[in-house]
Structure formats: structure tokens, C-alpha cells
Design a protein around this motif. Structure first.
Motif, PDB file in Angstrom:
ATOM      1  N   ARG A   6     -34.202  -8.826 -85.663  1.00 26.33           N
ATOM      2  CA  ARG A   6     -33.217  -9.880 -85.862  1.00 26.33           C
ATOM      3  C   ARG A   6     -32.366  -9.570 -87.089  1.00 26.33           C
ATOM      4  NH1 ARG A   6     -31.813 -14.780 -84.319  1.00 26.33           N
ATOM      5  NH2 ARG A   6     -31.064 -16.314 -85.842  1.00 26.33           N
ATOM      6  N   PHE A   7     -31.081  -9.864 -86.978  1.00 23.56           N
ATOM      7  CA  PHE A   7     -30.163  -9.646 -88.092  1.00 23.56           C
ATOM      8  C   PHE A   7     -30.600 -10.500 -89.288  1.00 23.56           C
ATOM      9  CE2 PHE A   7     -26.269 -10.553 -90.466  1.00 23.56           C
ATOM     10  CZ  PHE A   7     -25.809  -9.266 -90.669  1.00 23.56           C
ATOM     11  N   ARG A   8     -30.658  -9.896 -90.462  1.00 23.59           N
ATOM     12  CA  ARG A   8     -31.116 -10.597 -91.672  1.00 23.59           C
ATOM     13  C   ARG A   8     -29.926 -10.836 -92.604  1.00 23.59           C
ATOM     14  NH1 ARG A   8     -34.156  -7.701 -94.903  1.00 23.59           N
ATOM     15  NH2 ARG A   8     -35.128  -9.538 -95.840  1.00 23.59           N
ATOM     16  N   PRO A   9     -29.466 -12.077 -92.731  1.00 27.38           N
ATOM     17  CA  PRO A   9     -28.288 -12.352 -93.563  1.00 27.38           C
ATOM     18  C   PRO A   9     -28.589 -12.402 -95.059  1.00 27.38           C
ATOM     19  CG  PRO A   9     -29.065 -14.385 -92.572  1.00 27.38           C
ATOM     20  CD  PRO A   9     -29.910 -13.275 -91.988  1.00 27.38           C
ATOM     21  N   ALA A  10     -29.830 -12.701 -95.457  1.00 27.62           N
ATOM     22  CA  ALA A  10     -30.128 -12.953 -96.874  1.00 27.62           C
ATOM     23  C   ALA A  10     -29.740 -11.791 -97.782  1.00 27.62           C
ATOM     24  CB  ALA A  10     -31.604 -13.310 -97.049  1.00 27.62           C
ATOM     25  N   PRO A  11     -30.060 -10.524 -97.469  1.00 25.90           N
ATOM     26  CA  PRO A  11     -29.659  -9.436 -98.369  1.00 25.90           C
ATOM     27  C   PRO A  11     -28.140  -9.313 -98.527  1.00 25.90           C
ATOM     28  CG  PRO A  11     -31.372  -8.704 -96.848  1.00 25.90           C
ATOM     29  CD  PRO A  11     -30.905 -10.037 -96.363  1.00 25.90           C
ATOM     30  N   VAL A  12     -27.422  -9.592 -97.459  1.00 28.28           N
ATOM     31  CA  VAL A  12     -25.957  -9.525 -97.525  1.00 28.28           C
ATOM     32  C   VAL A  12     -25.417 -10.628 -98.427  1.00 28.28           C
ATOM     33  CG1 VAL A  12     -23.826  -9.707 -96.184  1.00 28.28           C
ATOM     34  CG2 VAL A  12     -25.793  -8.477 -95.239  1.00 28.28           C
ATOM     35  N   ILE A  13     -25.939 -11.830 -98.272  1.00 26.09           N
ATOM     36  CA  ILE A  13     -25.489 -12.962 -99.084  1.00 26.09           C
ATOM     37  C   ILE A  13     -25.839 -12.739-100.545  1.00 26.09           C
ATOM     38  CG2 ILE A  13     -25.715 -15.431 -99.478  1.00 26.09           C
ATOM     39  CD1 ILE A  13     -24.191 -14.598 -96.912  1.00 26.09           C
ATOM     40  N   ASP A  14     -27.029 -12.261-100.819  1.00 20.89           N
ATOM     41  CA  ASP A  14     -27.444 -12.029-102.199  1.00 20.89           C
ATOM     42  C   ASP A  14     -26.547 -11.001-102.885  1.00 20.89           C
ATOM     43  OD1 ASP A  14     -29.480 -13.839-101.875  1.00 20.89           O
ATOM     44  OD2 ASP A  14     -31.045 -12.330-101.560  1.00 20.89           O
ATOM     45  N   GLU A  15     -26.238  -9.923-102.181  1.00 23.42           N
ATOM     46  CA  GLU A  15     -25.403  -8.881-102.776  1.00 23.42           C
ATOM     47  C   GLU A  15     -23.961  -9.360-102.950  1.00 23.42           C
ATOM     48  OE1 GLU A  15     -24.406  -5.046-104.344  1.00 23.42           O
ATOM     49  OE2 GLU A  15     -26.145  -6.381-104.301  1.00 23.42           O
ATOM     50  N   GLU A  52     -20.662  -9.168 -87.315  1.00 15.25           N
ATOM     51  CA  GLU A  52     -19.315  -9.677 -87.104  1.00 15.25           C
ATOM     52  C   GLU A  52     -19.262 -11.194 -87.276  1.00 15.25           C
ATOM     53  OE1 GLU A  52     -15.647  -9.259 -83.906  1.00 15.25           O
ATOM     54  OE2 GLU A  52     -17.683  -8.708 -83.302  1.00 15.25           O
ATOM     55  N   GLU A  53     -20.222 -11.898 -86.701  1.00 17.39           N
ATOM     56  CA  GLU A  53     -20.248 -13.356 -86.822  1.00 17.39           C
ATOM     57  C   GLU A  53     -20.534 -13.774 -88.259  1.00 17.39           C
ATOM     58  OE1 GLU A  53     -20.149 -17.426 -85.521  1.00 17.39           O
ATOM     59  OE2 GLU A  53     -19.265 -15.528 -84.903  1.00 17.39           O
ATOM     60  N   LEU A  54     -21.436 -13.077 -88.931  1.00 17.16           N
ATOM     61  CA  LEU A  54     -21.707 -13.394 -90.332  1.00 17.16           C
ATOM     62  C   LEU A  54     -20.452 -13.200 -91.177  1.00 17.16           C
ATOM     63  CD1 LEU A  54     -23.766 -14.193 -92.512  1.00 17.16           C
ATOM     64  CD2 LEU A  54     -24.235 -11.752 -92.817  1.00 17.16           C
ATOM     65  N   GLY A  55     -19.735 -12.115 -90.932  1.00 14.46           N
ATOM     66  CA  GLY A  55     -18.509 -11.877 -91.683  1.00 14.46           C
ATOM     67  C   GLY A  55     -17.504 -13.003 -91.512  1.00 14.46           C
ATOM     68  N   ARG A  56     -17.375 -13.493 -90.290  1.00 20.10           N
ATOM     69  CA  ARG A  56     -16.436 -14.581 -90.028  1.00 20.10           C
ATOM     70  C   ARG A  56     -16.837 -15.858 -90.764  1.00 20.10           C
ATOM     71  NH1 ARG A  56     -15.949 -18.962 -87.050  1.00 20.10           N
ATOM     72  NH2 ARG A  56     -18.015 -18.714 -86.113  1.00 20.10           N
ATOM     73  N   VAL A 249     -21.704  -3.925 -98.329  1.00 15.02           N
ATOM     74  CA  VAL A 249     -22.906  -4.750 -98.492  1.00 15.02           C
ATOM     75  C   VAL A 249     -23.795  -4.701 -97.253  1.00 15.02           C
ATOM     76  CG1 VAL A 249     -21.844  -6.296-100.167  1.00 15.02           C
ATOM     77  CG2 VAL A 249     -21.658  -6.824 -97.726  1.00 15.02           C
ATOM     78  N   HIS A 250     -23.361  -3.972 -96.236  1.00 10.98           N
ATOM     79  CA  HIS A 250     -24.082  -3.818 -94.978  1.00 10.98           C
ATOM     80  C   HIS A 250     -23.362  -2.678 -94.254  1.00 10.98           C
ATOM     81  CE1 HIS A 250     -24.682  -4.586 -90.631  1.00 10.98           C
ATOM     82  NE2 HIS A 250     -25.858  -5.049 -90.983  1.00 10.98           N
ATOM     83  N   PRO A 251     -24.041  -1.938 -93.384  1.00 13.59           N
ATOM     84  CA  PRO A 251     -23.361  -0.828 -92.699  1.00 13.59           C
ATOM     85  C   PRO A 251     -22.060  -1.196 -92.003  1.00 13.59           C
ATOM     86  CG  PRO A 251     -25.714  -0.655 -92.367  1.00 13.59           C
ATOM     87  CD  PRO A 251     -25.495  -1.963 -93.086  1.00 13.59           C
ATOM     88  N   HIS A 252     -21.856  -2.486 -91.685  1.00 16.11           N
ATOM     89  CA  HIS A 252     -20.622  -2.898 -91.013  1.00 16.11           C
ATOM     90  C   HIS A 252     -19.870  -3.991 -91.773  1.00 16.11           C
ATOM     91  CE1 HIS A 252     -21.268  -0.585 -87.285  1.00 16.11           C
ATOM     92  NE2 HIS A 252     -22.551  -0.818 -87.509  1.00 16.11           N
ATOM     93  N   LEU A 253     -20.236  -4.258 -93.007  1.00 12.81           N
ATOM     94  CA  LEU A 253     -19.605  -5.354 -93.756  1.00 12.81           C
ATOM     95  C   LEU A 253     -19.174  -4.892 -95.140  1.00 12.81           C
ATOM     96  CD1 LEU A 253     -22.033  -8.278 -92.834  1.00 12.81           C
ATOM     97  CD2 LEU A 253     -19.653  -8.016 -92.066  1.00 12.81           C
TER      98      LEU A 253
END
Length: 301
Positions: A6-15, A52-56, A249-253
Motif C-alpha cells: 500500500r502507498f505510504r503517504p507519511a514519509p512524503v508528508i514528513d519530508e 498522483e492522487e497524493l500530489g493533487r 520526496v518520492h520516486p514520482h513526486l
């Protein structure tokens, strides 16, 4: 059968939050945004299945406090290189190679009026100096000039100054950048000399704008308008003034975060949030014909 991770948003948000605190030009707003992102994360608003959805969703939240359109969590379909700013440069280089270096159109209209289209960006000057010099030198003999920025979405401040240098007679203060620390300031001036021939600062000049015109293209438009050098014809521009940098902050973000705030020496402000207001408002699709009419009337007068 292997269960998909499952996609994990927490590391992206923290960074992203860390980068905001360290770099965003408005420190107090950075704290508000960090609190907002962490609260939304805790509420489960970012429990999504794709980058993609997280980025939006994150971009919507980042722009909800002060409307800064350069503040984004940008999705890239291809993997983003890890080096700072590499994602933007990779995309820009591709566009540069297929747009004749950012000057895809030079045309002479009736009455000795030239059109130079600069699109889709004002590319880094080390790439763009040669094609821009060629286009602007070719147009320098025209009786009037129309610079078409309707499809230009931004670019390098040094390239903005380079283009302005062909459209002015003397070295001119264009802009002052105020950086995050509040103490460091950096002035931008037109160049005392250019390769090729100048169109100069006295013949009629028009700039075409649209709602797509953004960032560095807005600075070019705003500089020439505030100096009284050009008549802007078309639509109000997008309203993004703050220069930004990108971090993977992520391979696609890519988190894009503004680092500074420009101040025009004439107006004492900039176009952030408001866009550049045209002198002659009209639909972008009609602006070339309108500017051509204005140029012919001025030359006849």
C-alpha cells in the motif's frame, strides 16, 4: 500470490514539511502549512493508493493558505531523479529541444511588424542565449515588434533580463529579489551589451498575454509594462511571482517550494496572486490581431 504494497503517504508528508520549514520564503506560513499537512495526514485525508492522487491533494492544501501557485507537490509519470532540481531540468531540456530553443516562431507581418513567439518557457540562459539572440536580432530591423508570451509558462530570471536587454537602450534595473532570510537581496539588471542587434527602446513594442502566461514570462511582461516600454495585450496572467526550487520526496513526486519574493523598482510590489493586468484586455485568441492593428495605427500616426 503477493499482496501489493500500500502507498505510504507519511514519509512524503514528513519530508515535505521539513523542506517547508527550512526553505519557504515565508517562515510563518511554512509553520501553518506544516501543521495543516500533519493534521490532514492524521485525519486520513492522504490515505490514497497513488502518488498522483497524493500530489493533487497535497497541492490543494499547500495552496489553500496564501494561494502561492508555485507551492506544489508535483507528480511526474516518469521516475524523478534524486538530485535537487533535476526533475525540472529534465522536462525543460526535452521542451527546449523540440521548440527551437524556446523561439518557435519569428514572422514579419504587414507593415513591417515582426512577431517573435517565446514558448513554452524561458529556458536557462546557457541553453537559450544563442536561439534567443538569433530570433531577436532577426526581428531588430522591424518597425514594430510583438512578443508573444501566450503559451509561455515561465523560466529563468537571467533569461528574462537577457530578453529585456534587446528591448531597451540602456542598462536598466529590472527587479530586486528578497530572499527568505530577509537580509539578502539580489538585483536584476538588463545587460550593457548583447550579442547581435537590439530592437531597442524606442520603437513600438507589444506583449501578448494569456491566463497560461506564468512565472518568468510574467516577470518579462511586468518588467516591460512597469518601465512603460511595452503595451500588454490579451488576458490577465496566472499570478505566480515567487521563484522556486524542487526536491525529490518520492520516486514520482517533487516538492516545489518558493525561496524568494521579487520587488519591482517602479511599482514596489509584484504580480503574485493578481497576475499582470493587460493594458488592452481582450481574448488571448484575438490579441495578435489586436496588437497588429495597434502597431499599424501607431506607425501611421
Amino acid at each position: 500470490m503477493t499482496t501489493p504494497t500500500r502507498f505510504r503517504p507519511a514519509p512524503v508528508i514528513d519530508e515535505t514539511a521539513r523542506l517547508l520549514i527550512e526553505h519557504y520564503v515565508f517562515p510563518e506560513t511554512a509553520e501553518q502549512l506544516t501543521d495543516l499537512l500533519q493534521r490532514r495526514l492524521a485525519e486520513g485525508a492522504y490515505d490514497v493508493d497513488s502518488a498522483e492522487e497524493l500530489g493533487r491533494l497535497v497541492t490543494e492544501d499547500l495552496q489553500s493558505v496564501n494561494g502561492d501557485r508555485h507551492l506544489r507537490l508535483k507528480y511526474h509519470a516518469a521516475p524523478v531523479p534524486p538530485e535537487q532540481g533535476a526533475a525540472t531540468l529534465t522536462a525543460m531540456r526535452r521542451d527546449f529541444d523540440i521548440s527551437l530553443g524556446g523561439a518557435p516562431r519569428v514572422e514579419l507581418l504587414d507593415g513591417g511588424v515582426a512577431v517573435v513567439e517565446l514558448a513554452p518557457a524561458l529556458f536557462p540562459l546557457e541553453w537559450a542565449a544563442e536561439p534567443l539572440s538569433a530570433a531577436l536580432t532577426l526581428a531588430s530591423r522591424a518597425r514594430a515588434l510583438i512578443v508573444d508570451l501566450r503559451a509561455n509558462q515561465g523560466g529563468d530570471p537571467d533569461t528574462v533580463a537577457f530578453v529585456c536587454s534587446y528591448l531597451l537602450d540602456e542598462r536598466t534595473h529590472l527587479n530586486t529579489m528578497h530572499w527568505r532570510d530577509g537580509e539578502r537581496r539580489e538585483q536584476s539588471w538588463s545587460l550593457p551589451h548583447v550579442p547581435g542587434a537590439r530592437f531597442g527602446g524606442s520603437k513600438p513594442l507589444y506583449v501578448l498575454s494569456s491566463g497560461i502566461t506564468f512565472s518568468g514570462a510574467e516577470e518579462l511582461t511586468y518588467n516591460l509594462q512597469q518601465l512603460g516600454r511595452a503595451v500588454v495585450v490579451g488576458e490577465r496572467t496566472g499570478g505566480g511571482a515567487h521563484p522556486r526550487e524542487g526536491w525529490t520526496v518520492h520516486p514520482h513526486l517533487e516538492a516545489t517550494i518558493p525561496l524568494g519574493r521579487p520587488v519591482n523598482p517602479v511599482s514596489g510590489t509584484n504580480w503574485e496572486g493578481t497576475g499582470v493586468q493587460p493594458d488592452i484586455p481582450c481574448a488571448a485568441a484575438d490579441s495578435l490581431d489586436r496588437a497588429h492593428e495597434l502597431a499599424l495605427a501607431r506607425l501611421a500616426g
